[in-house]
Design an enzyme around this catalytic site. Structure first.
Site, PDB file in Angstrom:
ATOM      1  N   SER A  41       0.973  -1.310   0.133  1.00  5.86           N
ATOM      2  CA  SER A  41       0.016   0.079   0.031  1.00  5.86           C
ATOM      3  C   SER A  41       0.826   1.429   0.098  1.00  5.86           C
ATOM      4  O   SER A  41       0.274   2.445  -0.414  1.00  5.86           O
ATOM      5  CB  SER A  41      -0.798  -0.182   1.015  1.00  5.86           C
ATOM      6  OG  SER A  41      -0.357   0.289   2.422  1.00  5.86           O
ATOM      7  N   HIS A  42       2.258   1.120   0.374  1.00  7.69           N
ATOM      8  CA  HIS A  42       2.859   2.050   0.243  1.00  7.69           C
ATOM      9  C   HIS A  42       4.236   2.033  -0.525  1.00  7.69           C
ATOM     10  O   HIS A  42       5.278   2.679  -0.404  1.00  7.69           O
ATOM     11  CB  HIS A  42       3.396   2.875   1.560  1.00  7.69           C
ATOM     12  CG  HIS A  42       2.581   3.344   2.434  1.00  7.69           C
ATOM     13  ND1 HIS A  42       1.151   2.583   2.933  1.00  7.69           N
ATOM     14  CD2 HIS A  42       1.841   4.627   2.499  1.00  7.69           C
ATOM     15  CE1 HIS A  42       0.222   3.347   3.340  1.00  7.69           C
ATOM     16  NE2 HIS A  42       0.491   4.417   3.290  1.00  7.69           N
ATOM     17  N   HIS A 114       4.040  13.391   3.724  1.00  2.00           N
ATOM     18  CA  HIS A 114       4.504  11.894   3.860  1.00  2.00           C
ATOM     19  C   HIS A 114       3.419  10.956   3.171  1.00  2.00           C
ATOM     20  O   HIS A 114       2.365  11.125   3.454  1.00  2.00           O
ATOM     21  CB  HIS A 114       4.351  11.427   5.556  1.00  2.00           C
ATOM     22  CG  HIS A 114       5.233  10.449   5.764  1.00  2.00           C
ATOM     23  ND1 HIS A 114       5.089   9.094   5.533  1.00  2.00           N
ATOM     24  CD2 HIS A 114       6.197  10.485   6.863  1.00  2.00           C
ATOM     25  CE1 HIS A 114       6.044   8.567   6.166  1.00  2.00           C
ATOM     26  NE2 HIS A 114       6.749   9.244   7.050  1.00  2.00           N
ATOM     27  N   THR A 154      -5.425   9.066   8.830  1.00  2.00           N
ATOM     28  CA  THR A 154      -5.386   7.667   8.947  1.00  2.00           C
ATOM     29  C   THR A 154      -4.268   7.377  10.079  1.00  2.00           C
ATOM     30  O   THR A 154      -4.092   6.322  10.786  1.00  2.00           O
ATOM     31  CB  THR A 154      -5.018   6.786   7.989  1.00  2.00           C
ATOM     32  OG1 THR A 154      -4.117   7.600   7.180  1.00  2.00           O
ATOM     33  CG2 THR A 154      -6.334   6.605   7.051  1.00  2.00           C
ATOM     34  N   GLY A 181      -4.349   3.623   1.480  1.00  2.00           N
ATOM     35  CA  GLY A 181      -3.654   2.833   0.345  1.00  2.00           C
ATOM     36  C   GLY A 181      -4.229   1.475   0.162  1.00  2.00           C
ATOM     37  O   GLY A 181      -4.650   1.176  -0.879  1.00  2.00           O
ATOM     38  N   ASP A 182      -4.638   0.943   1.206  1.00  2.00           N
ATOM     39  CA  ASP A 182      -5.172  -0.614   1.197  1.00  2.00           C
ATOM     40  C   ASP A 182      -6.831  -0.409   0.764  1.00  2.00           C
ATOM     41  O   ASP A 182      -7.171  -1.465  -0.032  1.00  2.00           O
ATOM     42  CB  ASP A 182      -5.153  -1.301   2.523  1.00  2.00           C
ATOM     43  CG  ASP A 182      -3.866  -1.914   2.762  1.00  2.00           C
ATOM     44  OD1 ASP A 182      -3.248  -2.416   1.855  1.00  2.00           O
ATOM     45  OD2 ASP A 182      -3.320  -1.914   3.927  1.00  2.00           O
ATOM     46  N   HIS A 224     -13.328   3.141  20.351  1.00  2.54           N
ATOM     47  CA  HIS A 224     -13.059   4.561  20.858  1.00  2.54           C
ATOM     48  C   HIS A 224     -11.523   4.322  21.218  1.00  2.54           C
ATOM     49  O   HIS A 224     -11.007   5.404  21.445  1.00  2.54           O
ATOM     50  CB  HIS A 224     -13.764   4.537  22.177  1.00  2.54           C
ATOM     51  CG  HIS A 224     -13.716   3.316  23.112  1.00  2.54           C
ATOM     52  ND1 HIS A 224     -14.507   2.399  23.070  1.00  2.54           N
ATOM     53  CD2 HIS A 224     -13.146   3.470  24.402  1.00  2.54           C
ATOM     54  CE1 HIS A 224     -14.100   1.481  23.900  1.00  2.54           C
ATOM     55  NE2 HIS A 224     -13.402   2.213  24.720  1.00  2.54           N
ATOM     56  N   GLY A 302       5.442  -7.402  12.418  1.00  2.00           N
ATOM     57  CA  GLY A 302       6.613  -7.221  12.019  1.00  2.00           C
ATOM     58  C   GLY A 302       7.630  -8.435  11.122  1.00  2.00           C
ATOM     59  O   GLY A 302       8.445  -8.506  10.339  1.00  2.00           O
ATOM     60  N   ARG A 305       6.724  -9.015   7.507  1.00  2.00           N
ATOM     61  CA  ARG A 305       7.602  -8.098   6.655  1.00  2.00           C
ATOM     62  C   ARG A 305       9.166  -8.392   6.714  1.00  2.00           C
ATOM     63  O   ARG A 305       9.831  -8.530   5.653  1.00  2.00           O
ATOM     64  CB  ARG A 305       7.366  -6.682   7.325  1.00  2.00           C
ATOM     65  CG  ARG A 305       8.087  -5.356   6.586  1.00  2.00           C
ATOM     66  CD  ARG A 305       7.990  -4.318   7.261  1.00  2.00           C
ATOM     67  NE  ARG A 305       8.434  -4.413   8.953  1.00  2.00           N
ATOM     68  CZ  ARG A 305       9.632  -4.798   9.251  1.00  2.00           C
ATOM     69  NH1 ARG A 305      10.726  -4.724   8.563  1.00  2.00           N
ATOM     70  NH2 ARG A 305       9.752  -4.971  10.691  1.00  2.00           N
TER      71      ARG A 305
HETATM   72  P1  NDP Z   1      -1.586  -3.595   9.028  1.00  2.00           P
HETATM   73  O1  NDP Z   1      -3.203  -3.718   9.679  1.00  2.00           O
HETATM   74  O2  NDP Z   1      -1.330  -4.541   7.823  1.00  2.00           O
HETATM   75  O3  NDP Z   1      -0.478  -4.101   9.931  1.00  2.00           O
HETATM   76  C1  NDP Z   1      -0.191  -3.287  11.237  1.00  2.00           C
HETATM   77  C2  NDP Z   1       0.840  -4.343  12.227  1.00  2.00           C
HETATM   78  O4  NDP Z   1       0.296  -5.305  12.478  1.00  2.00           O
HETATM   79  C3  NDP Z   1       2.159  -4.436  11.413  1.00  2.00           C
HETATM   80  O5  NDP Z   1       3.102  -4.124  12.093  1.00  2.00           O
HETATM   81  C4  NDP Z   1       1.648  -5.890  11.001  1.00  2.00           C
HETATM   82  O6  NDP Z   1       2.931  -6.594  11.032  1.00  2.00           O
HETATM   83  C5  NDP Z   1       0.925  -6.352  12.319  1.00  2.00           C
HETATM   84  N1  NDP Z   1       0.022  -7.374  12.088  1.00  2.00           N
HETATM   85  C6  NDP Z   1      -0.510  -7.630  11.045  1.00  2.00           C
HETATM   86  N2  NDP Z   1      -1.609  -8.822  11.141  1.00  2.00           N
HETATM   87  C7  NDP Z   1      -1.045  -9.407  12.251  1.00  2.00           C
HETATM   88  C8  NDP Z   1      -1.549 -10.585  12.876  1.00  2.00           C
HETATM   89  N3  NDP Z   1      -2.346 -11.281  12.408  1.00  2.00           N
HETATM   90  N4  NDP Z   1      -1.048 -10.851  13.962  1.00  2.00           N
HETATM   91  C9  NDP Z   1       0.144 -10.002  14.522  1.00  2.00           C
HETATM   92  N5  NDP Z   1       0.517  -8.715  13.770  1.00  2.00           N
HETATM   93  C10 NDP Z   1       0.022  -8.353  12.740  1.00  2.00           C
HETATM   94  O7  NDP Z   1      -1.136  -2.181   8.574  1.00  2.00           O
HETATM   95  P2  NDP Z   1      -2.138  -0.864   8.417  1.00  2.00           P
HETATM   96  O8  NDP Z   1      -3.029  -1.116   7.481  1.00  2.00           O
HETATM   97  O9  NDP Z   1      -2.900  -0.433   9.685  1.00  2.00           O
HETATM   98  O10 NDP Z   1      -1.021   0.265   7.925  1.00  2.00           O
HETATM   99  C11 NDP Z   1      -0.284  -0.220   6.553  1.00  2.00           C
HETATM  100  C12 NDP Z   1       0.685   0.762   6.343  1.00  2.00           C
HETATM  101  O11 NDP Z   1       0.168   2.053   6.199  1.00  2.00           O
HETATM  102  C13 NDP Z   1       1.630   1.082   7.389  1.00  2.00           C
HETATM  103  O12 NDP Z   1       2.797   0.940   7.023  1.00  2.00           O
HETATM  104  C14 NDP Z   1       1.582   2.608   7.700  1.00  2.00           C
HETATM  105  O13 NDP Z   1       2.685   3.322   8.188  1.00  2.00           O
HETATM  106  C15 NDP Z   1       1.050   3.225   6.368  1.00  2.00           C
HETATM  107  N6  NDP Z   1       0.215   4.516   6.515  1.00  2.00           N
HETATM  108  C16 NDP Z   1       1.080   5.634   6.240  1.00  2.00           C
HETATM  109  C17 NDP Z   1       0.266   6.706   6.305  1.00  2.00           C
HETATM  110  C18 NDP Z   1       0.836   8.187   6.038  1.00  2.00           C
HETATM  111  O14 NDP Z   1       0.264   9.112   6.091  1.00  2.00           O
HETATM  112  N7  NDP Z   1       2.321   8.009   5.262  1.00  2.00           N
HETATM  113  C19 NDP Z   1      -1.180   6.920   6.647  1.00  2.00           C
HETATM  114  C20 NDP Z   1      -1.541   5.616   7.160  1.00  2.00           C
HETATM  115  C21 NDP Z   1      -0.963   4.296   7.037  1.00  2.00           C
HETATM  116  P3  NDP Z   1       3.885  -6.904   9.541  1.00  2.00           P
HETATM  117  O15 NDP Z   1       4.375  -5.685   9.079  1.00  2.00           O
HETATM  118  O16 NDP Z   1       4.770  -8.115   9.958  1.00  2.00           O
HETATM  119  O17 NDP Z   1       2.666  -7.405   8.556  1.00  2.00           O
END
Ligand code: NDP
Length: 351
Positions: A41-42, A114, A154, A181-182, A224, A302, A305
């Site tokens: 997504s990024h 960003h 977000t 992005g997702d 909340h 993490g 990733r």
């Molecule tokens: P996800 O919900 O995909 O993941 C969030 C975190 O939870 C990650 O560290 C992930 O680890 C971990 N995770 C996911 N699934 C599990 C699981 N089943 N068990 C344990 N841990 C889990 O991410 P988001 O959708 O919330 O965000 C996606 C990206 O979007 C991020 O990188 C964020 O920085 C970026 N973003 C950027 C913005 C900007 O303004 N620049 C704004 C909003 C979001 P892992 O990484 O290993 O999958």
């Protein structure tokens, strides 16, 4: 394809569209590292936004971030309307020096944009043995429970801690049910998301990405509780750094401006400060991660990733269309640079 080759080509594309080369290199590495790590997504998907936002004139592609040493543990940076990652790179040496000296240091970045995955702003500090917490706010696109319109961005939060057994433990999550992005990826794929992922333009809960994008809003994760995380991010970014709150970010931007001018804050802690007689933190993090796995947690944040990064090695995966787009943009960038006089960088006239 090779990661280094992809970075070189994307950097050339960004430069051809108006980014200064130092800035282009940071953004190219950032978006391709996210792609390589499976944070799509990024990743490369964002290239079009990097190009349209600079073409709109809304972002400064050749910024001179102004770093101010304001207190023993406090650095402020005016990003000069450029990307926050460029400002962070400029402030990094001073931030690390202060964290090592004081045990903790914070950088508050304003007047910045960003578009990246936030963990990339935190994990490098953990690679050097520090704990790091990064937050960034963005355009209002998230409604807290009960609200009928968006107030928060977000607003992701990324946390990184060193481990003794391998790469840092890192998590990085938006305060919303999903990242914007997702949501765009789901809309493009015609994929429905769980009901309550967001609200439609009338404030009704929905899982239809189109309805959320078309005048609706995302919801906060965990009701909340996620809303309070989003609230903290607004205060830590906009409030603390002197940037716009997400709901304040002006909507009347030039066409194509795909970024919001907001703020970012990063807190860096030296876990060894005054802890000579205590067990070392990286080993303690390993103990905790092992206890979680032992208790049955299937996935430590993490790890997906880190595995994706390991498996890709020096290579990077993206779909054929994305690679074809990069090749096409790169060829156009080369043609444009050959049409310039190598000495004056002005367009060459007809022979
Ligand atoms: P996800 O919900 O995909 O993941 C969030 C975190 O939870 C990650 O560290 C992930 O680890 C971990 N995770 C996911 N699934 C599990 C699981 N089943 N068990 C344990 N841990 C889990 O991410 P988001 O959708 O919330 O965000 C996606 C990206 O979007 C991020 O990188 C964020 O920085 C970026 N973003 C950027 C913005 C900007 O303004 N620049 C704004 C909003 C979001 P892992 O990484 O290993 O999958």
């Amino acid at each position: 394809m090779q990661f280094a080759d992809a970075v070189r080509k994307v950097e050339a594309v960004l430069t051809a569209h108006g980014y200064a080369s130092a800035c282009a290199r940071i953004l190219a590495e950032n978006c391709l590292t996210a792609q390589r790590d499976g944070s799509i997504s990024h990743g490369v998907f964002r290239l079009k936004d990097y190009l349209s936002t600079i073409e709109s004139g809304y972002v400064n592609g050749d910024p001179t971030p102004r770093v101010a040493d304001v207190a023993p543990g406090f650095v402020r940076v005016d990003a000069d309307n450029g990307f926050a990652q460029v400002a962070l790179a400029r402030a990094r040496p001073l931030l690390i020096e202060k964290a090592a000296e004081n045990g903790i240091a914070i950088v508050a970045i304003r007047n910045s944009h960003h578009l990246g995955a936030l963990y990339l702003d935190a994990e490098g500090f953990a690679d050097e043995g520090f704990l790091a917490l990064a937050v960034v706010n963005s355009d209002a696109f998230v409604a807290p429970p009960g609200a009928t319109r968006a107030v928060y961005g977000t607003n992701p939060l990324a946390f990184a801690a060193p481990r003794s057994s391998g790469p840092p433990l890192v998590f990085d999550q938006a305060s919303a049910t999903v990242a914007h992005g997702d949501l765009q990826v789901a809309a493009r794929q015609g994929r429905r998301l769980p009901s309550g992922t967001g609200i439609d333009a009338q404030g009704r809960p929905t899982g239809d990405p189109g309805a959320i994008l078309d005048g609706g809003a995302l919801s906060t994760f965990g009701g909340h509780k996620g809303a309070s995380v989003a609230l903290m991010v607004e205060i830590m970014c906009a409030g603390l750094v002197g940037a716009d709150f997400s709901f304040d970010v002006p909507h009347g931007r030039p066409a194509g401006a795909g970024t919001a001018r907001t703020g970012e804050t990063v807190v860096v802690i030296d876990p060894g400060a005054g802890a000579e007689a205590l067990p070392e933190l990286p080993g303690r993090v390993d103990v905790l991660a092992a206890a979680l796995a032992d208790a049955g947690q299937l996935r430590i944040p993490g790890e997906r990733r880190a595995r994706a990064r390991n498996e890709s090695g020096a290579r990077i995966r993206m779909d054929e269309q994305q690679w074809a787009d990069i090749e096409r943009l790169h060829a156009a960038a080369l043609r444009a640079s050959q049409a310039l006089d190598p000495h004056t960088h002005k367009e060459l006239g007809p022979a």
